[in-house]
Design an enzyme around this catalytic site. Structure first.
Site, PDB file in Angstrom:
ATOM      1  N   ASP A   1      20.657  42.979   3.498  1.00 55.76           N
ATOM      2  CA  ASP A   1      21.407  44.145   3.968  1.00 55.76           C
ATOM      3  C   ASP A   1      21.367  45.282   2.967  1.00 55.76           C
ATOM      4  O   ASP A   1      21.474  46.446   3.338  1.00 55.76           O
ATOM      5  CB  ASP A   1      22.849  43.762   4.278  1.00 55.76           C
TER       6      ASP A   1
ATOM      7  N   ARG B   1      30.058  50.286   9.127  1.00 58.47           N
ATOM      8  CA  ARG B   1      30.028  49.050   8.330  1.00 58.47           C
ATOM      9  C   ARG B   1      29.488  49.430   6.948  1.00 58.47           C
ATOM     10  O   ARG B   1      28.562  50.242   6.862  1.00 58.47           O
ATOM     11  CB  ARG B   1      29.126  47.987   8.973  1.00 58.47           C
TER      12      ARG B   1
ATOM     13  N   GLN C   1      25.227  33.626  13.900  1.00 59.69           N
ATOM     14  CA  GLN C   1      24.008  34.392  14.187  1.00 59.69           C
ATOM     15  C   GLN C   1      22.770  33.488  14.174  1.00 59.69           C
ATOM     16  O   GLN C   1      21.787  33.768  14.847  1.00 59.69           O
ATOM     17  CB  GLN C   1      23.824  35.520  13.158  1.00 59.69           C
TER      18      GLN C   1
ATOM     19  N   ARG D   1      23.522  44.324  15.403  1.00 60.02           N
ATOM     20  CA  ARG D   1      23.743  43.999  13.992  1.00 60.02           C
ATOM     21  C   ARG D   1      22.405  43.642  13.376  1.00 60.02           C
ATOM     22  O   ARG D   1      21.423  43.412  14.076  1.00 60.02           O
ATOM     23  CB  ARG D   1      24.792  42.887  13.787  1.00 60.02           C
ATOM     24  N   GLY D   2      22.405  43.587  12.026  1.00 58.88           N
ATOM     25  CA  GLY D   2      21.158  43.355  11.312  1.00 58.88           C
ATOM     26  C   GLY D   2      20.643  44.674  10.774  1.00 58.88           C
ATOM     27  O   GLY D   2      20.579  45.678  11.497  1.00 58.88           O
ATOM     28  N   ALA D   3      20.282  44.680   9.486  1.00 56.86           N
ATOM     29  CA  ALA D   3      20.056  45.937   8.763  1.00 56.86           C
ATOM     30  C   ALA D   3      19.042  46.893   9.416  1.00 56.86           C
ATOM     31  O   ALA D   3      19.365  48.071   9.646  1.00 56.86           O
ATOM     32  CB  ALA D   3      19.665  45.621   7.318  1.00 56.86           C
TER      33      ALA D   3
ATOM     34  N   LYS E   1      23.730  37.931   4.560  1.00 57.72           N
ATOM     35  CA  LYS E   1      24.795  37.189   5.238  1.00 57.72           C
ATOM     36  C   LYS E   1      25.400  36.121   4.339  1.00 57.72           C
ATOM     37  O   LYS E   1      24.687  35.383   3.660  1.00 57.72           O
ATOM     38  CB  LYS E   1      24.215  36.561   6.512  1.00 57.72           C
TER      39      LYS E   1
HETATM   40  O1  MRU Z   1      26.736  40.705   9.900  1.00 56.44           O
HETATM   41  P1  MRU Z   1      25.314  40.824  10.366  1.00 56.44           P
HETATM   42  O2  MRU Z   1      24.981  39.905  11.480  1.00 56.44           O
HETATM   43  O3  MRU Z   1      24.937  42.262  10.642  1.00 56.44           O
HETATM   44  O4  MRU Z   1      24.439  40.362   9.118  1.00 56.44           O
HETATM   45  C1  MRU Z   1      23.052  40.478   9.195  1.00 56.44           C
HETATM   46  C2  MRU Z   1      22.338  39.855   8.060  1.00 56.44           C
HETATM   47  O5  MRU Z   1      22.921  39.434   7.099  1.00 56.44           O
HETATM   48  C3  MRU Z   1      20.843  39.856   8.121  1.00 56.44           C
HETATM   49  O6  MRU Z   1      20.330  38.752   7.442  1.00 56.44           O
HETATM   50  C4  MRU Z   1      20.321  41.132   7.465  1.00 56.44           C
HETATM   51  O7  MRU Z   1      20.898  42.275   8.054  1.00 56.44           O
HETATM   52  C5  MRU Z   1      18.869  41.238   7.529  1.00 56.44           C
HETATM   53  S1  MRU Z   1      18.312  41.573   9.185  1.00 56.44           S
HETATM   54  C6  MRU Z   1      16.638  41.728   9.016  1.00 56.44           C
END
Ligand code: MRU
Length: 363
Positions: free
Chosen positions: A247, A99, A206, A65-67, A258
């Protein structure tokens, strides 16, 4: 874990990578390997995805997970479909829609698909594109860290900073050291980090599980706080800077990140603390005009009403569980990208700066 005890300031995990030949149910074949983030920090185990449905399920369950890393995984996923001889176009669409909020996922998948199509269906072309994208992300991460740390140091007038962050934006989400957390790490390297305040980041933690894990592995001074304690921390004057990832950044600078990010931006404004978003250009989506147009993922009630299978609320309770919220541009002091710092944040500034970084095939 892949890394045999590197020095703390060199530690970079491999959240996602490709292997050419793994044993599968049907013989041998290629696979995308993921460090399973649902098991951290207790265990460092990998999930081997030797087909696209397994990969899509892993994305939905937040194994990865994470963009930025979702972009990398999206591209590797298409390479996997091509190598297996699957219907590559259908696989790219399945991955892109796993997603909805992080624009990088569809962007990565469609970039690899375009390379595969341009090559006349050569599986290696998709893999090469995924590897290029992976390397680009590492380079973007290093550039964001440098720009962001310089910007933060400018705010500090030589003092070490107390930095608050939300969710996880470090090496676990990147080909390099991440986005917002890479900036914090750069500050730490030059002795300018007094304390990293880590929002636990309900409901999936997270922050407590992943950001604290990264902070510990890299030797940063940090403390975890319940999300609801951020207000009193600001009121006590204990926060100099907020840095978060993104994201999706709309054309006007509105930023989805998030859930729990937006309240931090409001608090930061109230207390006169800079609120900085750090994200690569691959997260900027000029086809989404503003925050209202960003699709925010809704997740299962059980993530809120249960903890590791134990009930926190009466059986059958409804829950409001958006995975993200949207921070309007006027609450964002700056957006740090790999090409520099955008401040103030507005549609005009984003349009001017994004020349050469326009989104490719996001939908
Ligand atoms: O639901 P997640 O854990 O995928 O959410 C991730 C986030 O909100 C991160 O802050 C975002 O993707 C930036 S990662 C560099």
């Amino acid at each position: 874990m892949d890394n045999a005890s590197p020095a703390a300031d060199e530690w970079v995990p491999r959240p996602a990578y490709w292997i050419d030949d793994v044993p599968t149910a049907y013989g041998h074949g290629p696979a995308v390997v993921l460090l399973d983030q649902t098991r951290l920090p207790a265990e460092e185990v990998r999930l081997v995805c030797s087909d696209v449905p397994t990969l899509v399920d892993a994305v939905r369950r937040l194994v990865v997970r994470g963009a930025p890393v979702l972009g990398i995984v999206g591209a590797y996923g298409v390479a996997l479909a091509a190598a297996r001889g699957d219907d590559v176009k259908a696989a790219a669409e399945d991955i892109a829609h796993a997603r909805p909020t992080a624009v990088n996922l569809a962007w990565g998948a469609r970039r690899a698909l375009a390379a595969w199509q341009a090559s006349g269906g050569d599986a290696l072309a998709a893999l090469r594109e995924a590897r290029v994208l992976h390397e680009e992300d590492a380079a973007a991460s290093a550039a964001m860290a440098a720009h962001g740390a310089r910007f933060a140091e400018g705010l500090a007038e030589g003092r070490p900073l107390r930095v608050l962050t939300h969710c996880n934006t470090g090496a676990l989400v990147s080909g390099g050291e991440g986005t917002a957390l890479a900036v914090v790490r750069a500050l730490h390297r030059v002795g300018r980090l007094e304390k990293l305040w880590v929002d636990e980041t309900r409901p999936l933690l997270q922050g407590a599980r992943l950001t604290a894990y990264e902070a510990a592995r890299t030797g940063m001074p940090y403390a975890v706080l319940p999300d609801s304690a951020a207000g009193s921390l600001f009121a006590a004057g204990e926060v100099d800077l907020v840095v978060v990832g993104a994201d999706r950044i709309a054309a006007d600078g509105a930023t989805a990140n998030k859930v729990g990010t937006y309240p931090l931006a409001v608090l930061a404004r109230h207390h006169g603390v800079p609120f900085v978003v750090v994200a690569p250009w691959s997260t900027v989506d000029r086809e989404t005009p503003d925050g209202a147009a960003i699709v925010v993922e809704r997740r299962d009630a059980g993530e809120v009403t249960e903890l590791s299978g134990l009930p926190l609320a009466p059986l059958g309770s409804e829950a409001y569980n958006p995975a993200f919220d949207v921070t309007p541009p006027d609450l964002i002091s700056a957006i740090v990208t790999e090409t520099g710092v955008l401040s103030p944040v507005s549609a005009i500034v984003i349009a001017r700066m994004s020349a050469g970084h326009d989104p490719v095939m996001r939908r």
